[in-house]
Design an enzyme around this catalytic site. Structure first.
Site, mmCIF file in Angstrom:
data_model
loop_
_atom_site.group_PDB
_atom_site.id
_atom_site.type_symbol
_atom_site.label_atom_id
_atom_site.label_comp_id
_atom_site.label_asym_id
_atom_site.label_seq_id
_atom_site.Cartn_x
_atom_site.Cartn_y
_atom_site.Cartn_z
ATOM 1 N N PRO A 268 -19.073 2.857 -2.260
ATOM 2 C CA PRO A 268 -20.129 3.886 -2.347
ATOM 3 C C PRO A 268 -20.707 4.109 -0.949
ATOM 4 O O PRO A 268 -21.661 3.451 -0.535
ATOM 5 C CB PRO A 268 -21.152 3.260 -3.298
ATOM 6 C CG PRO A 268 -20.960 1.794 -3.127
ATOM 7 C CD PRO A 268 -19.526 1.566 -2.786
ATOM 8 N N ASP A 444 -21.252 1.170 3.872
ATOM 9 C CA ASP A 444 -21.149 0.788 2.467
ATOM 10 C C ASP A 444 -22.556 0.492 1.951
ATOM 11 O O ASP A 444 -23.197 -0.470 2.395
ATOM 12 C CB ASP A 444 -20.254 -0.449 2.359
ATOM 13 C CG ASP A 444 -19.933 -0.833 0.920
ATOM 14 O OD1 ASP A 444 -20.721 -0.498 0.022
ATOM 15 O OD2 ASP A 444 -18.904 -1.501 0.708
ATOM 16 N N HIS A 445 -23.010 1.318 1.009
ATOM 17 C CA HIS A 445 -24.382 1.185 0.530
ATOM 18 C C HIS A 445 -24.603 -0.080 -0.296
ATOM 19 O O HIS A 445 -25.744 -0.420 -0.635
ATOM 20 C CB HIS A 445 -24.762 2.413 -0.311
ATOM 21 C CG HIS A 445 -26.113 2.960 0.029
ATOM 22 N ND1 HIS A 445 -27.225 2.162 0.172
ATOM 23 C CD2 HIS A 445 -26.545 4.234 0.251
ATOM 24 C CE1 HIS A 445 -28.276 2.926 0.456
ATOM 25 N NE2 HIS A 445 -27.895 4.180 0.520
ATOM 26 N N ARG A 446 -23.520 -0.813 -0.609
ATOM 27 C CA ARG A 446 -23.688 -2.047 -1.365
ATOM 28 C C ARG A 446 -24.221 -3.190 -0.498
ATOM 29 O O ARG A 446 -24.822 -4.134 -1.015
ATOM 30 C CB ARG A 446 -22.348 -2.467 -1.991
ATOM 31 C CG ARG A 446 -21.801 -1.510 -3.035
ATOM 32 C CD ARG A 446 -20.413 -1.934 -3.485
ATOM 33 N NE ARG A 446 -19.438 -1.903 -2.381
ATOM 34 C CZ ARG A 446 -18.156 -2.263 -2.494
ATOM 35 N NH1 ARG A 446 -17.707 -2.700 -3.671
ATOM 36 N NH2 ARG A 446 -17.341 -2.196 -1.453
#
Length: 474
Positions: A268, A444-446
């Protein structure tokens, strides 16, 4: 009788599952040494020379140039030195004596290993006596010393079919597959008349096959020959247009496509960007040039700023790992392997500078130049093309300002650098012409939120605008 040792195609790095066989460096019958390069294969990363873990006589080659081989499948079979006396069905006592002499030519030691030092060698044929060659080819002229240096080769699958170098050469020049010929000599020995008979039965319209070593140099074979588009001569059902060509997607291009698709499907991602006044950095480089000092490239300076930024924001120097039960964890690293995108004839590859956080701008520049050259030559090792923890992509060299780059899976961030151009810029309340570039960070938004990503991007931007604050060591 010693059985041939079968060497399986190893995992050449990053868990690759296949490789395309570009060229063999040895032939059946060659005597090879431990660590001697036996073949060139092109992985999803680059062209790689594969060394042999065994010493002995090449018994079988498991594949032809252009084929895709799976990791873990047989690559080459090698009969240990000292076992050649019983490796062939020889009916005459004279032939048996020949094999005993061939056995003496080797050390008799069987060395086993992979990647052991100092083992590179040149393929050499097992010895053959002139009398044996003359017996096989009574109609041939006396072989030259160069001919004898080729010596004899067994035909795969035919233990007794030992042929002279002159017959081999004749078959190669006329595109005759010796594996398809039944020899008319003793023990299935292939004679010159057998090759001539095969030529007479070949259809006149069939063109002789080119010698593999004359088609293209090895370096260009892997880049161009396997990827040449072939005419399709068909009509596309959807568009109604003639299809001009179909180009197989394989090698580096196949790997890039798979990696990018996986990145987009699993990560994401989010993107942030900022315009940066690079005037001070450009002036610093010009000053170094004027003083006669060695001047690193712009990418090296930016790499230096990026490693400093990753120390301050280590969340972007991580990786997400997913367990079999679906649980995930963020893996952090004690060190930075800085990758950079490099365009080559084989496609886009990402060499990585290992331990980049320990290097000065000049040291980074030297390593970036070295890795770029070996990548373009197709000689980079899997270690040099894998293991990155963060990537920098200087797409400004293509004359573009910005791009929302795709993260190089399994990394969690990539920084893009656009071209540096003159733009109007407000300086101390007044309008001025400045050297401006655009930085783009895809992350990576994680592993982090926008605050961390923005903080890192701003850190790198500030370093470009005020380079002397971080470049005491240049």
């Amino acid at each position: 009788m010693s059985e041939p040792r079968v060497f399986l195609l190893p995992d050449l790095g990053e868990g690759l599952t296949e490789a395309e066989l570009v060229a063999w460096h040895v032939s059946v019958g060659d005597e090879i040494a431990v660590d001697q390069p036996i073949a060139e294969v092109e992985t999803a990363k680059s062209a790689v020379e594969v060394p042999s873990p065994y010493a002995g006589i090449v018994a079988e080659l498991h594949g032809k140039p252009g084929e895709t081989l799976d990791v873990g499948k047989p690559l080459i079979s090698v009969t240990p030195l000292g076992a050649t006396a019983g490796a062939a069905a020889v009916s005459a006592a004279d032939d048996a004596e020949t094999y005993r002499e061939e056995e003496k030519a080797g050390s008799g030691n069987v060395l086993i290993g992979y990647g052991t030092p100092g083992g590179h060698g040149v393929a050499r044929r097992t010895r053959a006596r002139k009398a044996a060659v003359a017996l096989a080819e009574p109609a041939e002229a006396k072989p030259t010393e160069d001919d004898l240096s080729l010596l004899r080769t067994r035909v795969p699958g035919k233990l007794g079919a030992v042929i002279s170098p002159l017959v081999r050469r004749m078959a190669r020049e006329h595109g005759v597959d010796l594996g398809e010929i039944s020899g008319s000599g003793d023990s299935g020995l292939i004679m010159r008349r057998d090759v001539e008979a095969a030529l007479r039965t070949t259809a006149p319209a069939e063109a002789p096959a080119a010698k593999p070593e004359e088609t293209k140099p090895v370096e260009t074979q892997s880049a161009a020959a396997p990827r040449e588009a072939t005419p399709a001569n068909s009509v596309d059902a959807r568009t109604g247009l003639a299809v001009s060509a179909r180009t197989p997607v394989r090698g580096v291009r196949k790997a890039v496509a798979a990696n990018m698709a996986r990145s987009r499907s699993e990560i994401p991602e989010a993107t942030v960007w900022v315009d940066v006044d690079a005037t001070a950095l450009m002036e610093l480089r010009e000053g170094l040039k004027a003083s006669g000092a060695e001047v690193p490239g712009l990418l090296a300076f930016i790499a230096r700023f990026v490693t400093a930024g990753l120390k301050k924001y280590p969340e972007l120097n991580t990786r997400i790992e997913t367990a079999g039960d679906g649980s995930q964890e963020i893996v952090a690293f004690d060190g930075i392997n800085l990758g950079f995108a490099a365009q080559t004839d084989r496609g886009l590859v990402v060499p990585s500078v290992r331990g980049a956080e320990k290097l000065s701008a000049r040291e980074l520049d030297a390593e970036i130049r070295r890795l770029t050259q070996v990548a373009r030559d197709g000689k980079a090792t899997p270690a040099e093309l894998g293991g990155g923890t963060f990537t920098v992509n200087n797409y400004g060299v293509f004359g573009v300002d910005g791009s929302a780059a795709i993260i190089n899976h399994p990394e969690v961030g990539i920084l893009g650098v656009g071209r540096i151009i003159d733009k109007p810029w407000v300086v101390n309340g007044g309008l001025a012409v400045r050297k401006v570039t655009e930085l783009t960070l895809t992350f990576d938004h994680r592993v982090c939120d926008g605050g961390t990503a923005g903080g890192f991007l701003r850190f790198v931007a500030d370093a470009i605008e005020n380079p002397t604050s971080l470049l005491a060591d240049i």
